[in-house]
Design a protein around this motif. Structure first.
Motif, PDB file in Angstrom:
ATOM      1  N   VAL A 152       4.469   0.741  -5.708  1.00  0.00           N
ATOM      2  CA  VAL A 152       3.772   1.668  -4.811  1.00  0.00           C
ATOM      3  C   VAL A 152       2.343   1.185  -4.551  1.00  0.00           C
ATOM      4  CG1 VAL A 152       2.889   4.025  -4.574  1.00  0.00           C
ATOM      5  CG2 VAL A 152       5.192   3.637  -5.475  1.00  0.00           C
ATOM      6  N   SER A 153       1.676   0.693  -5.585  1.00  0.00           N
ATOM      7  CA  SER A 153       0.299   0.231  -5.404  1.00  0.00           C
ATOM      8  C   SER A 153       0.226  -1.015  -4.531  1.00  0.00           C
ATOM      9  CB  SER A 153      -0.341  -0.029  -6.775  1.00  0.00           C
ATOM     10  OG  SER A 153      -1.737  -0.002  -6.691  1.00  0.00           O
ATOM     11  N   LEU A 154       1.230  -1.871  -4.614  1.00  0.00           N
ATOM     12  CA  LEU A 154       1.273  -3.029  -3.721  1.00  0.00           C
ATOM     13  C   LEU A 154       1.487  -2.598  -2.269  1.00  0.00           C
ATOM     14  CD1 LEU A 154       3.386  -5.551  -5.854  1.00  0.00           C
ATOM     15  CD2 LEU A 154       0.916  -5.581  -5.465  1.00  0.00           C
ATOM     16  N   VAL A 155       2.303  -1.566  -2.056  1.00  0.00           N
ATOM     17  CA  VAL A 155       2.460  -1.022  -0.707  1.00  0.00           C
ATOM     18  C   VAL A 155       1.119  -0.493  -0.203  1.00  0.00           C
ATOM     19  CG1 VAL A 155       3.590   0.747   0.703  1.00  0.00           C
ATOM     20  CG2 VAL A 155       4.907  -0.478  -1.040  1.00  0.00           C
ATOM     21  N   ASN A 156       0.380   0.187  -1.077  1.00  0.00           N
ATOM     22  CA  ASN A 156      -0.943   0.686  -0.682  1.00  0.00           C
ATOM     23  C   ASN A 156      -1.863  -0.444  -0.246  1.00  0.00           C
ATOM     24  OD1 ASN A 156      -0.507   3.426  -1.009  1.00  0.00           O
ATOM     25  ND2 ASN A 156      -1.372   3.502  -3.075  1.00  0.00           N
ATOM     26  N   ASP A 157      -1.786  -1.576  -0.938  1.00  0.00           N
ATOM     27  CA  ASP A 157      -2.600  -2.730  -0.535  1.00  0.00           C
ATOM     28  C   ASP A 157      -2.309  -3.123   0.907  1.00  0.00           C
ATOM     29  OD1 ASP A 157      -4.219  -5.341  -1.300  1.00  0.00           O
ATOM     30  OD2 ASP A 157      -2.351  -5.994  -0.332  1.00  0.00           O
ATOM     31  N   ALA A 158      -1.021  -3.193   1.247  1.00  0.00           N
ATOM     32  CA  ALA A 158      -0.644  -3.562   2.612  1.00  0.00           C
ATOM     33  C   ALA A 158      -1.118  -2.509   3.612  1.00  0.00           C
ATOM     34  CB  ALA A 158       0.869  -3.748   2.696  1.00  0.00           C
ATOM     35  N   LEU A 159      -1.069  -1.230   3.235  1.00  0.00           N
ATOM     36  CA  LEU A 159      -1.515  -0.171   4.138  1.00  0.00           C
ATOM     37  C   LEU A 159      -3.024  -0.243   4.371  1.00  0.00           C
ATOM     38  CD1 LEU A 159       0.604   2.833   2.789  1.00  0.00           C
ATOM     39  CD2 LEU A 159       0.878   1.670   4.979  1.00  0.00           C
ATOM     40  N   ILE A 160      -3.780  -0.419   3.305  1.00  0.00           N
ATOM     41  CA  ILE A 160      -5.236  -0.501   3.439  1.00  0.00           C
ATOM     42  C   ILE A 160      -5.617  -1.684   4.326  1.00  0.00           C
ATOM     43  CG2 ILE A 160      -7.375  -0.945   2.177  1.00  0.00           C
ATOM     44  CD1 ILE A 160      -6.108   0.586  -0.188  1.00  0.00           C
ATOM     45  N   ALA A 161      -4.936  -2.814   4.124  1.00  0.00           N
ATOM     46  CA  ALA A 161      -5.241  -4.014   4.911  1.00  0.00           C
ATOM     47  C   ALA A 161      -4.969  -3.810   6.396  1.00  0.00           C
ATOM     48  CB  ALA A 161      -4.431  -5.194   4.380  1.00  0.00           C
ATOM     49  N   SER A 162      -4.037  -2.903   6.708  1.00  0.00           N
ATOM     50  CA  SER A 162      -3.719  -2.654   8.124  1.00  0.00           C
ATOM     51  C   SER A 162      -4.461  -1.443   8.676  1.00  0.00           C
ATOM     52  CB  SER A 162      -2.209  -2.450   8.292  1.00  0.00           C
ATOM     53  OG  SER A 162      -1.772  -1.306   7.583  1.00  0.00           O
ATOM     54  N   GLY A 163      -5.415  -0.919   7.901  1.00  0.00           N
ATOM     55  CA  GLY A 163      -6.229   0.187   8.376  1.00  0.00           C
ATOM     56  C   GLY A 163      -5.578   1.548   8.270  1.00  0.00           C
ATOM     57  N   ARG A 164      -4.520   1.648   7.492  1.00  0.00           N
ATOM     58  CA  ARG A 164      -3.807   2.915   7.343  1.00  0.00           C
ATOM     59  C   ARG A 164      -4.165   3.580   6.011  1.00  0.00           C
ATOM     60  NH1 ARG A 164      -0.598  -0.462  10.290  1.00  0.00           N
ATOM     61  NH2 ARG A 164       0.649   0.467  11.974  1.00  0.00           N
ATOM     62  N   PRO A 165      -3.987   4.901   5.926  1.00  0.00           N
ATOM     63  CA  PRO A 165      -4.247   5.586   4.653  1.00  0.00           C
ATOM     64  C   PRO A 165      -3.180   5.238   3.618  1.00  0.00           C
ATOM     65  CG  PRO A 165      -3.330   7.116   6.252  1.00  0.00           C
ATOM     66  CD  PRO A 165      -3.606   5.840   7.004  1.00  0.00           C
ATOM     67  N   THR A 166      -3.522   5.371   2.375  1.00  0.00           N
ATOM     68  CA  THR A 166      -2.562   5.123   1.300  1.00  0.00           C
ATOM     69  C   THR A 166      -1.514   6.238   1.273  1.00  0.00           C
ATOM     70  OG1 THR A 166      -4.051   6.216  -0.259  1.00  0.00           O
ATOM     71  CG2 THR A 166      -4.198   3.809  -0.075  1.00  0.00           C
ATOM     72  N   LEU A 167      -0.459   6.013   0.503  1.00  0.00           N
ATOM     73  CA  LEU A 167       0.706   6.889   0.550  1.00  0.00           C
ATOM     74  C   LEU A 167       0.428   8.302   0.028  1.00  0.00           C
ATOM     75  CD1 LEU A 167       3.427   4.344  -0.578  1.00  0.00           C
ATOM     76  CD2 LEU A 167       3.340   5.512   1.630  1.00  0.00           C
ATOM     77  N   GLY A 168      -0.439   8.453  -0.963  1.00  0.00           N
ATOM     78  CA  GLY A 168      -0.694   9.785  -1.498  1.00  0.00           C
ATOM     79  C   GLY A 168       0.544  10.376  -2.149  1.00  0.00           C
ATOM     80  N   PHE A 169       0.689  11.710  -2.057  1.00  0.00           N
ATOM     81  CA  PHE A 169       1.853  12.386  -2.617  1.00  0.00           C
ATOM     82  C   PHE A 169       3.098  11.863  -1.914  1.00  0.00           C
ATOM     83  CE2 PHE A 169       4.402  16.542  -2.456  1.00  0.00           C
ATOM     84  CZ  PHE A 169       5.094  16.242  -3.625  1.00  0.00           C
ATOM     85  N   LEU A 170       3.948  11.193  -2.660  1.00  0.00           N
ATOM     86  CA  LEU A 170       5.026  10.402  -2.071  1.00  0.00           C
ATOM     87  C   LEU A 170       6.205  11.200  -1.546  1.00  0.00           C
ATOM     88  CD1 LEU A 170       5.260   7.568  -4.758  1.00  0.00           C
ATOM     89  CD2 LEU A 170       4.547   7.274  -2.392  1.00  0.00           C
ATOM     90  N   ASN A 171       6.533  12.324  -2.166  1.00  0.00           N
ATOM     91  CA  ASN A 171       7.873  12.878  -1.998  1.00  0.00           C
ATOM     92  C   ASN A 171       8.234  13.326  -0.586  1.00  0.00           C
ATOM     93  OD1 ASN A 171       7.813  12.315  -4.675  1.00  0.00           O
ATOM     94  ND2 ASN A 171       8.344  14.362  -5.390  1.00  0.00           N
ATOM     95  N   PRO A 172       7.356  14.003   0.170  1.00  0.00           N
ATOM     96  CA  PRO A 172       7.751  14.345   1.545  1.00  0.00           C
ATOM     97  C   PRO A 172       8.087  13.113   2.384  1.00  0.00           C
ATOM     98  CG  PRO A 172       5.906  15.692   0.848  1.00  0.00           C
ATOM     99  CD  PRO A 172       6.080  14.639  -0.206  1.00  0.00           C
ATOM    100  N   TRP A 173       7.311  12.053   2.253  1.00  0.00           N
ATOM    101  CA  TRP A 173       7.611  10.796   2.957  1.00  0.00           C
ATOM    102  C   TRP A 173       8.881  10.162   2.412  1.00  0.00           C
ATOM    103  CZ3 TRP A 173       7.557   5.776   0.785  1.00  0.00           C
ATOM    104  CH2 TRP A 173       7.713   4.727   1.705  1.00  0.00           C
ATOM    105  N   LEU A 174       9.020  10.173   1.104  1.00  0.00           N
ATOM    106  CA  LEU A 174      10.169   9.541   0.463  1.00  0.00           C
ATOM    107  C   LEU A 174      11.479  10.163   0.931  1.00  0.00           C
ATOM    108  CD1 LEU A 174      11.380   7.685  -1.767  1.00  0.00           C
ATOM    109  CD2 LEU A 174      10.951   9.564  -3.370  1.00  0.00           C
ATOM    110  N   TYR A 175      11.543  11.498   0.965  1.00  0.00           N
ATOM    111  CA  TYR A 175      12.796  12.176   1.288  1.00  0.00           C
ATOM    112  C   TYR A 175      13.087  12.219   2.782  1.00  0.00           C
ATOM    113  CZ  TYR A 175      13.760  13.678  -3.482  1.00  0.00           C
ATOM    114  OH  TYR A 175      14.072  13.688  -4.821  1.00  0.00           O
ATOM    115  N   SER A 176      12.058  12.003   3.626  1.00  0.00           N
ATOM    116  CA  SER A 176      12.302  12.034   5.070  1.00  0.00           C
ATOM    117  C   SER A 176      12.491  10.642   5.659  1.00  0.00           C
ATOM    118  CB  SER A 176      11.152  12.737   5.787  1.00  0.00           C
ATOM    119  OG  SER A 176       9.927  12.036   5.606  1.00  0.00           O
ATOM    120  N   LYS A 177      11.779   9.625   5.142  1.00  0.00           N
ATOM    121  CA  LYS A 177      11.854   8.277   5.704  1.00  0.00           C
ATOM    122  C   LYS A 177      11.928   7.184   4.640  1.00  0.00           C
ATOM    123  CE  LYS A 177       9.067   9.566   9.763  1.00  0.00           C
ATOM    124  NZ  LYS A 177      10.122   9.489  10.786  1.00  0.00           N
TER     125      LYS A 177
END
Length: 615
Positions: free
Chosen positions: A542-567
């Motif tokens: 998850v932290s490695l995914v956050n690295d990729a998000l920060i590098a692309s100017g996006r916010p980090t994942l935060g509370f995962l579960n709503p995103w996890l269960y929908s997409k």
């Protein structure tokens, strides 16, 4: 306790309490009763001079509003997705009313308690009080209780409040909570003394077979299985990760250094430099090997070393923070421990909620049976985790190592006075505001982890181990699970009716490898297993995914579960087989799609990055 905002003197407390007219005294009535868990036995009255660090949870004025914000900023289909709340925003939403503060101050002062301090949002009042004074304050009797493993707690099964405070105070601890933050690990085994799972077949894929050995599963294997091998971090220093240590567990830096020298040499020096934060007199990360005294005791820091080796090995050069929270051993009558402080989750979370700068991912590999604690306490701690989520922090917890609650039905009984057969969900795994991680084993394909007890080919006794699994009795099923959990329950066709709560929060959410992790400890190469291994591994991904998000100017994942269960579930390899036999049953079946043994399965890092960037 560190991170507290205010200490009131006698004069200041009196001024606050008497700013409004004194409330007439109302009669005491029992606020909460909680049965003594089956493994605990009262052995004596508690010494009157034994000191308690008592934490009083005041009703949070607008928690429903905070929960609404949490789900909006965590829902990838909502316009506010990723717009995490500030620390001050969270404080404002959970602070108690002025009336509640005044009436609680009045009550404390009238009982001779003239010094107290607050959590940052003032929703917790902290006092330091003797057992004798606590018994008067709560109209109760404390006893010394002994666990079947020989440890002790000072607790009371029930406690009372004046009637006018019942709706203003949610919980007070330590009173009737018997929870212990047990590490979710099993069997440290010297290198080479292993037994492959029954029916194990080596992987046929040459790439996996070259790097994945069931006798010692390494960082290279994890990165190969989950697609993070060769990933070069793009936002170095911005994505951060942390992990929790309780029970006097502390990372042993020389062991971590030797592990990294062997398995990730460029990261080796980070063993000496990662941040160590000590809370409530927790031990600092240790620069020397384990001492003879440590090895002779029950605390040998395997869990803390495992977390550090996994996370540093997987996420270097990310900054890593080790949080060590004091509070154990809780009480030893022979040593007359001066202060009883063993509600570690609460102590930890109140500390970190007072910090404005935190890692975006935090791994926690500890838990206990949900029924060992009163519902009010579980809810308040869980709600504190929601505050972290609203601030954009992903909190991952291990699902436990006892399957549905233990190997056979002798362990799986309720604690409600009826002593009936039941599956035993774990806490904090059952909290809907954390992402719960189960364990897998083998490689092609991965299956749910399971090991029956017995003597292995190495001639040593191996304990029972099954990935923690179940449905909460305390927390209803969150809406983000509505698309998958009811269908799974329906597929059971009535199996295990009465042994679990089909309307409860199901867990785990996801899984990762959890058997025979390569492990350097006490100067030796060895292995260790448990969901305590899978949790820091999944947290690292998850932290490695956050690295990729920060590098692309996006916010980090935060509370995962709503995103996890929908997409996000599309970024996991579904685990469809395995065994979780426990509580004298075959256990919940592992199926296609989500199941309460492996969740959605194991991560596919490139796919997770793709999904996260596309929301």
């Amino acid at each position: 306790m560190l991170g507290l905002s205010v200490v009131l003197s006698v004069a200041f407390a009196a001024q606050a309490a008497f700013a409004s007219p004194l409330h007439s005294r109302t009669p005491y009535a029992v606020k909460e009763s909680h049965p003594v868990p089956r493994k605990w036995t009262p052995v004596s009255r508690a010494p009157g001079d034994h000191m308690l660090h008592m934490q009083i949870g005041l009703k949070q004025e607008r928690f429903d509003e905070l929960e609404r914000h949490l789900y909006e900023v965590s829902d990838p289909d909502h316009p506010r997705y990723g717009q995490h709340l500030s620390t001050e925003d969270v404080y404002e939403l959970v602070k108690p009313s002025d009336e509640a503060l005044d009436l609680v101050h009045e009550w404390l002062l009238s009982n001779g308690v003239d010094r107290f301090d607050y959590s940052p949002a003032k929703d917790w009042v902290n006092i330091y009080i003797s057992v004798e004074s606590a018994e008067r304050l709560l109209n109760t009797k404390y006893s010394v209780f002994q666990h079947e493993d020989g440890s002790y707690l000072v607790r009371t099964p029930d406690w009372s409040l004046p009637l006018h405070l019942h709706d203003l105070i949610d919980t007070i601890q330590p009173t009737n909570s018997f929870m212990r933050a047990t590490p979710q690990k099993t069997d440290w085994i010297q290198f080479g003394d292993h037994q492959a799972p029954p029916g194990y077949k080596p992987p046929s894929n040459e790439t996996i077979a070259r790097v994945c050995n069931i006798e010692s599963v390494t960082l290279e294997c994890f990165n190969t299985l989950y697609g993070s091998l060769g990933y070069r971090q793009q936002a170095v220093g911005k994505a951060r990760i942390g992990f929790n240590n309780y029970l006097n567990q502390t990372p042993i830096r020389p062991d971590i250094f030797q592990f990294l020298e062997l398995y990730n040499p460029p990261a080796a020096l980070s063993a000496w430099t990662f941040e160590s934060v000590e809370i409530a007199n927790g031990p600092a990360a240790q620069y020397t090997p384990l001492t003879a005294e440590q090895l002779a005791g029950s605390d040998i820091s395997e869990e803390a070393v495992l977390d550090a080796e996994t996370i540093l090995g997987m996420t270097w050069p990310q900054p890593v923070t080790s949080f060590s929270t004091g509070g154990s051993p809780p009480f030893n009558p022979d040593l007359n421990t001066p202060t009883d402080t063993n509600e570690p989750y609460l102590t930890w979370v109140n500390y970190v909620l007072g910090q404005k700068d935190l890692p975006q991912v935090i791994s926690s590999s500890y838990g206990d049976d949900e029924q060992t604690i009163p519902k009010s306490y579980a809810e308040r701690v869980c709600n504190s985790f929601a505050q972290l989520g609203a601030r954009g922090i992903s909190l991952l917890c291990s699902s436990g190592d006892g399957g549905l609650g233990g190997l056979d039905d002798s362990a799986c009984y309720s604690n409600d006075g009826q002593n009936k057969s039941t599956f035993l969900p774990a806490f904090p795994a059952s909290c809907p505001f954390v992402t719960t991680v189960g364990a897998t084993m083998q490689f092609e394909p991965e299956v749910a982890v399971y090991r029956s007890p017995g003597v292995g080919s190495d001639g040593k006794q191996h304990g029972f181990y099954a990935s923690g699994s179940g449905f909460s009795y305390y927390f209803p099923r969150p809406s983000y699970q509505d698309a998958v959990v009811p269908a799974y329950v329906k597929s059971l066709n009535g199996a295990y009716t009465g042994l679990y709560n089909p309307e409860g929060r199901g867990y785990p959410d996801v899984s990762a490898q959890g058997l025979y992790f390569a492990f350097f400890w006490n100067g030796e190469l060895s292995t260790i297993s448990g969901t305590s291994a899978s949790c820091p591994l999944m947290s690292s991904i998850v932290s490695l995914v956050n690295d990729a998000l920060i590098a692309s100017g996006r916010p980090t994942l935060g509370f995962l579960n709503p995103w996890l269960y929908s997409k996000g579930y599309r970024g996991f390899t579904d685990v469809t087989s395995g065994n979780s036999s426990s509580c004298g049953t075959d256990g919940f079946p592992v199926t296609e799609g989500w199941d309460p043994v492996t969740g959605f399965g194991t991560p596919i890092f490139p796919k997770l990055v793709e999904l996260a960037k596309g929301h």
